[in-house]
Every structure is written in C-alpha cells, then in structure tokens.
Design a protein around this motif. Structure first.
Motif, PDB file in Angstrom:
ATOM      1  N   VAL A 196      23.949  81.633  51.360  1.00 14.78           N
ATOM      2  CA  VAL A 196      22.536  82.004  51.213  1.00 14.78           C
ATOM      3  C   VAL A 196      22.039  81.623  49.823  1.00 14.78           C
ATOM      4  CG1 VAL A 196      20.917  83.938  51.107  1.00 14.78           C
ATOM      5  CG2 VAL A 196      22.600  83.821  52.953  1.00 14.78           C
ATOM      6  N   ALA A 197      22.828  81.932  48.794  1.00 16.48           N
ATOM      7  CA  ALA A 197      22.452  81.567  47.423  1.00 16.48           C
ATOM      8  C   ALA A 197      22.413  80.053  47.258  1.00 16.48           C
ATOM      9  CB  ALA A 197      23.433  82.178  46.427  1.00 16.48           C
ATOM     10  N   GLU A 198      23.370  79.343  47.862  1.00 15.11           N
ATOM     11  CA  GLU A 198      23.392  77.881  47.780  1.00 15.11           C
ATOM     12  C   GLU A 198      22.168  77.288  48.453  1.00 15.11           C
ATOM     13  OE1 GLU A 198      24.398  73.893  47.223  1.00 15.11           O
ATOM     14  OE2 GLU A 198      25.002  75.723  46.181  1.00 15.11           O
ATOM     15  N   TRP A 199      21.754  77.863  49.572  1.00 17.89           N
ATOM     16  CA  TRP A 199      20.562  77.367  50.249  1.00 17.89           C
ATOM     17  C   TRP A 199      19.299  77.607  49.426  1.00 17.89           C
ATOM     18  CZ3 TRP A 199      18.933  74.267  53.932  1.00 17.89           C
ATOM     19  CH2 TRP A 199      19.880  73.732  54.797  1.00 17.89           C
ATOM     20  N   LYS A 200      19.226  78.715  48.743  1.00 19.76           N
ATOM     21  CA  LYS A 200      18.058  78.974  47.895  1.00 19.76           C
ATOM     22  C   LYS A 200      17.967  77.932  46.790  1.00 19.76           C
ATOM     23  CE  LYS A 200      17.760  83.961  48.717  1.00 19.76           C
ATOM     24  NZ  LYS A 200      17.924  85.325  48.138  1.00 19.76           N
ATOM     25  N   ARG A 201      19.119  77.586  46.190  1.00 20.62           N
ATOM     26  CA  ARG A 201      19.128  76.563  45.144  1.00 20.62           C
ATOM     27  C   ARG A 201      18.711  75.212  45.707  1.00 20.62           C
ATOM     28  NH1 ARG A 201      21.129  72.333  43.938  1.00 20.62           N
ATOM     29  NH2 ARG A 201      22.421  72.324  45.822  1.00 20.62           N
ATOM     30  N   HIS A 202      19.258  74.865  46.869  1.00 17.64           N
ATOM     31  CA  HIS A 202      18.972  73.573  47.492  1.00 17.64           C
ATOM     32  C   HIS A 202      17.487  73.442  47.847  1.00 17.64           C
ATOM     33  CE1 HIS A 202      19.287  70.066  49.992  1.00 17.64           C
ATOM     34  NE2 HIS A 202      19.038  70.729  51.104  1.00 17.64           N
ATOM     35  N   VAL A 203      16.914  74.465  48.454  1.00 20.56           N
ATOM     36  CA  VAL A 203      15.502  74.419  48.836  1.00 20.56           C
ATOM     37  C   VAL A 203      14.614  74.309  47.602  1.00 20.56           C
ATOM     38  CG1 VAL A 203      13.626  75.733  49.884  1.00 20.56           C
ATOM     39  CG2 VAL A 203      15.836  75.592  51.033  1.00 20.56           C
ATOM     40  N   THR A 204      14.990  74.979  46.523  1.00 26.94           N
ATOM     41  CA  THR A 204      14.223  74.884  45.272  1.00 26.94           C
ATOM     42  C   THR A 204      14.212  73.450  44.752  1.00 26.94           C
ATOM     43  OG1 THR A 204      14.672  77.179  44.656  1.00 26.94           O
ATOM     44  CG2 THR A 204      14.080  75.671  42.876  1.00 26.94           C
ATOM     45  N   ASP A 205      15.363  72.766  44.831  1.00 23.85           N
ATOM     46  CA  ASP A 205      15.432  71.371  44.380  1.00 23.85           C
ATOM     47  C   ASP A 205      14.540  70.474  45.231  1.00 23.85           C
ATOM     48  OD1 ASP A 205      16.892  69.164  42.802  1.00 23.85           O
ATOM     49  OD2 ASP A 205      17.233  68.556  44.887  1.00 23.85           O
ATOM     50  N   LEU A 206      14.557  70.672  46.547  1.00 19.52           N
ATOM     51  CA  LEU A 206      13.693  69.882  47.422  1.00 19.52           C
ATOM     52  C   LEU A 206      12.220  70.169  47.137  1.00 19.52           C
ATOM     53  CD1 LEU A 206      15.572  70.153  50.847  1.00 19.52           C
ATOM     54  CD2 LEU A 206      15.463  68.170  49.328  1.00 19.52           C
ATOM     55  N   ASP A 207      11.892  71.431  46.887  1.00 18.47           N
ATOM     56  CA  ASP A 207      10.510  71.793  46.557  1.00 18.47           C
ATOM     57  C   ASP A 207      10.020  71.037  45.317  1.00 18.47           C
ATOM     58  OD1 ASP A 207      10.272  73.545  48.675  1.00 18.47           O
ATOM     59  OD2 ASP A 207      10.675  75.341  47.495  1.00 18.47           O
ATOM     60  N   LYS A 208      10.883  70.909  44.322  1.00 17.29           N
ATOM     61  CA  LYS A 208      10.505  70.216  43.090  1.00 17.29           C
ATOM     62  C   LYS A 208      10.229  68.735  43.362  1.00 17.29           C
ATOM     63  CE  LYS A 208      13.023  73.239  39.874  1.00 17.29           C
ATOM     64  NZ  LYS A 208      14.172  73.327  38.930  1.00 17.29           N
ATOM     65  N   ARG A 209      11.017  68.118  44.229  1.00 19.15           N
ATOM     66  CA  ARG A 209      10.794  66.707  44.545  1.00 19.15           C
ATOM     67  C   ARG A 209       9.488  66.529  45.319  1.00 19.15           C
ATOM     68  NH1 ARG A 209      14.716  63.674  42.771  1.00 19.15           N
ATOM     69  NH2 ARG A 209      16.741  64.641  42.363  1.00 19.15           N
ATOM     70  N   ALA A 210       9.211  67.451  46.208  1.00 17.21           N
ATOM     71  CA  ALA A 210       7.951  67.388  46.951  1.00 17.21           C
ATOM     72  C   ALA A 210       6.764  67.557  46.016  1.00 17.21           C
ATOM     73  CB  ALA A 210       7.933  68.467  48.030  1.00 17.21           C
ATOM     74  N   GLU A 211       6.869  68.484  45.069  1.00 19.73           N
ATOM     75  CA  GLU A 211       5.780  68.709  44.110  1.00 19.73           C
ATOM     76  C   GLU A 211       5.555  67.475  43.244  1.00 19.73           C
ATOM     77  OE1 GLU A 211       7.102  72.159  42.036  1.00 19.73           O
ATOM     78  OE2 GLU A 211       6.787  73.505  43.757  1.00 19.73           O
ATOM     79  N   TYR A 212       6.644  66.815  42.816  1.00 14.59           N
ATOM     80  CA  TYR A 212       6.513  65.603  42.005  1.00 14.59           C
ATOM     81  C   TYR A 212       5.774  64.513  42.775  1.00 14.59           C
ATOM     82  CZ  TYR A 212       7.894  61.184  39.808  1.00 14.59           C
ATOM     83  OH  TYR A 212       7.868  59.935  39.233  1.00 14.59           O
ATOM     84  N   LEU A 213       6.179  64.272  44.028  1.00 12.80           N
ATOM     85  CA  LEU A 213       5.554  63.208  44.814  1.00 12.80           C
ATOM     86  C   LEU A 213       4.092  63.521  45.112  1.00 12.80           C
ATOM     87  CD1 LEU A 213       8.506  62.375  47.209  1.00 12.80           C
ATOM     88  CD2 LEU A 213       7.520  60.853  45.480  1.00 12.80           C
ATOM     89  N   THR A 214       3.775  64.778  45.363  1.00 14.64           N
ATOM     90  CA  THR A 214       2.377  65.154  45.570  1.00 14.64           C
ATOM     91  C   THR A 214       1.555  64.858  44.321  1.00 14.64           C
ATOM     92  OG1 THR A 214       2.948  66.880  47.175  1.00 14.64           O
ATOM     93  CG2 THR A 214       0.809  67.056  46.108  1.00 14.64           C
TER      94      THR A 214
END
Length: 423
Positions: A196-214
């Motif tokens: 669960v903690a690993e998934w929270k970290r992973h989703v946060t990293d993906l969120d940052k990439r999405a924010e950068y591209l936007t």
C-alpha cells in the motif's frame, strides 16, 4: 492448483491494495465485483480465491454490502458455436442495469479482466460481428458513466487456467496458473513488505509526470520507431492524467492495477501518419496481431493485420468515431510489466508495458471543463465520442517521442523508450 507457501498472504495484500488504493472504498459504500465489461459478463468463477479476499477486505473497510456477478467464459463460446445468428442480438440487460444502479448510487465497481485471449477465435464471423456490436452498445451505457467520474471503479486481473496456459504454454496447467499468479503479484507490486505504501509512492511519481506534461502545453506529439511515424495533435486545454483519478464528488481512486501510464486525449482531427502495433491485442475473445493503421486528418484510412484483420475491422466499424483516437498514453520501457518479459495477451497488463493508443472514446476529464461541455462543444474542442475504447500497444525500446511546442519546436519526451525528462 499448485499453491506457493506465500499465496494466501500475497492474495490478502493484493485485495488490500485493490480496496485501499484501487477503489479507495469508503465506509457505507456498496461494492459489486464483476460488473460487465467489454467482452465479459462478470467475474470468472475460477477467480473465487481473489473474490473472497476482496470481499473480506471490503467489509473490513466498512462496506455496506458486497455483491458478485459471476461468469463462465466457456458459456460465451458455447453460445456462439450453438446459437443462431439472430440470437446474437440478445443481451443480458439485467446485468448492466444492476451495475448502472450501483454507479448512479455512487457505489463502487470492480471488473476482473481474466479471459482466454483467443476464446472466440475460429468461430462464425457473422455471429461474432453481431455479438460484438450489441455488447459494445450495451457496455457503453455503463462505460460512459465510469468515464465521466460518477463513482470509483477498478479493473484488475486474476489468474485463470485458460489465460495462464496461453501465457506459459510450456507448463502444465496447474503450474502455469500458479506462475501467472506469481507474475501478477510481481508486476502489481504486491511482493513488497508494505505494498500500500509502495503504491502511494508510485502513484505520486506518476502524478508528477502528468503535471509536468500538462504544464508544457504541447500542441502535438511525434512518435517515431520502426514501423511508426505518427503525429498526434493535442487540443487546447488538454490535461494529462496518471492512473489516479477523481470522482465528481472529489473521491480519489486508481482505476487500473497495475498502472504505469500517463495519458491524455488527442485532437480527433489532427492525427496523421502510420503506426504499427508492438504487441497482440486481445479484444472481446479474439486476437489481433501485427497490425498497422494509417491515419489521415484524424481517421484510419487503411488497416491491415497478419492475424484477426476482420476483428480489427469490426472495431473500426463500431461507429463513425471508432476510426479516430480517444487516448494517447506514455509508458517507459523499464516498467515492471515490460521488464518481467512476459507477453500477457491482456490489455490491462500489456498496455502498462508499452506506449499505447486507444481507438474510440475519449475521456472528457482529459480536457479543461470537458465534463461541462455539450456533445457539440466537446467535438469542436477535438474530443472523440464513441461506443468503443480499444487500447493497443505501440511502444518499444526503440520508440522516440517528441513534444511539439506552439512555435513548432520539438522537445524530447522519450528516448529509446525511456523518459527524457526528470520530475
């Protein structure tokens, strides 16, 4: 089935990730496991191990009620083999009505995507076309509500014999099924002390990439690799997303487990060039392999496939909008799904090993204020609305992707299948 010593514990952790990360199930919500999905009528009966663990985890999260809609994939093959062409127009609408009732009540939905990839191969083409058409029309009633963010939902996988023996053809049935379970646990990050903690970290990293591209506001993306030379225009106000989504009432959830992608919507009239698939597409029980699409002004004008070309053409005939794209997604070649070296013949997993595109429907939340637009306004902004949404894989270690700025400058987004920027 040959069970590993840690199978039960991994299954419990998988169910915990499904309930806490995937659904973010809330106290008082109901949950239905096995809502109809493209090409399936419910949860495979072989997935009962997982269904029981999800049910237990859901009640521990204070779910009000958990219901299950079961299915046996062999019944679909028996139907197409034995029933008349006319009967292919029939559909179990009660299953859709039950799922839509849950969605409208803002209850949660889990779809278990596990099927023999070639379940319906070799059967009567006319029957298959008629069956696919009515199922696409019916499933769209549910899918459009999920895509609009009415409630939290999730697509996950489970190991079943017919799928496992396709993925691991050199193993005995029980060993193949156990190996597939182990592989699913691996690529879904379950083999961690605290997934669960690993998934929270992973989703946060993906969120940052999405924010950068936007933030880059690219006007187009250019894809270049062997067999692919494609330019995809992006509409003004497009928004990049990760697997982390938000419902209309503000609940955050992760719609696919696993997920490695960031995605947005193309402009439906600004897609030009050639694209070649890099993995087979299993769609509604049929395999489509080694196919190429040629686009001009946003529409597929030529489609060829070594295997399953008639099935590919059936997708393109779903409606007028199915000849354009509704999604463009970026996935690094170093994703766990890609690096495990397994071809899953299952879009949920294979799409998270590879850059991919989707023929058909666009997600309205992928453009600013898209949920508030009329159908005419969405279309004018470049949005594609279709009854179908068929993801297919185009990425590889040789894929290069450039983002094109408003002044025509090309900037590296991916090189040799990997991110060319840091966040």
């Amino acid at each position: 089935m040959i069970l590993r010593s840690d199978f039960e514990r991994n299954l419990e952790k998988y169910a915990e990730v499904i309930v806490k990360i995937g659904l973010n199930l809330q106290p008082g919500q109901r949950l239905i496991i096995g809502a109809p999905f493209f090409g399936t009528d419910g949860t495979p009966v072989e997935a009962y191990h997982l269904v029981r663990k999800i049910t237990q985890a859901a009640y521990q999260a204070r779910a009000k009620y958990v219901g299950v809609n079961w299915d046996d994939e062999e019944l679909q093959r028996i139907r197409v083999s034995s029933a008349s062409l006319e009967s292919m127009h029939e559909f179990a609408e009660w299953k859709n009505r039950a799922a839509i009732e849950y969605v409208d009540n803002q209850d949660a939905i889990v779809m278990v995507l596990a099927q023999n990839p070639a379940l319906l191969s070799g059967l009567d083409a006319q029957k298959l076309e008629a069956k696919q058409k009515v199922e696409t029309e019916q499933f769209h009633k549910l899918f459009s509500k999920l895509a609009a963010g009415v409630t939290n939902w999730l697509v996950v996988g489970a190991s079943i014999t017919s799928w496992a023996t396709k993925v691991f053809p050199n193993l005995e049935q029980d060993e193949a099924k156990a190996r597939l379970w182990d592989t699913l646990f691996q690529v879904c990050r379950i083999n961690q002390d605290d997934p669960v903690a690993e998934w929270k970290r992973h989703v946060t990293d993906l969120d940052k990439r999405a924010e950068y591209l936007t933030s880059k506001r690219y006007s187009a993306l250019k894809f270049k690799s062997p067999g692919t030379d494609l330019t995809i225009g992006l509409p003004d106000g497009h928004i990049w997303h990760s697997g982390s989504l938000t419902t209309q009432n503000g609940l955050t959830f992760t719609a696919n487990i696993p997920t490695e992608e960031v995605f947005t919507m193309p402009h439906k009239q600004r897609i030009d060039g050639m694209v070649t698939s890099t993995k087979p597409l299993s769609y509604q029980g049929r395999l489509i392999e080694k196919f190429t699409l040629k686009f001009s002004k946003g529409r597929v004008i030529q489609a060829t496939a070594e295997t399953g070309e008639d099935a590919l053409n059936n997708i393109l005939k779903s409606d007028e909008a199915s000849r354009s794209l509704g999604e463009v997604s970026l996935v690094p070649h170093s994703s766990p799904i890609s690096q495990c070296g397994v071809l899953f013949y299952n879009s949920l997993f294979d799409e998270n090993a590879s850059d991919h595109l989707a023929l058909g429907n666009a997600y309205r939340f992928s453009i600013k204020d898209g949920e508030l637009m009329s159908a005419e306004e969405f279309a004018a902004a470049g949005g594609n609305e279709s009854m179908t949404h068929a993801d297919f894989m185009i990425g590889s270690s040789e894929m290069n992707v450039d983002g094109v700025t408003s002044d025509g400058t090309a900037e590296a987004v991916m090189r040799n299948g990997e991110w060319a920027f840091k966040v």
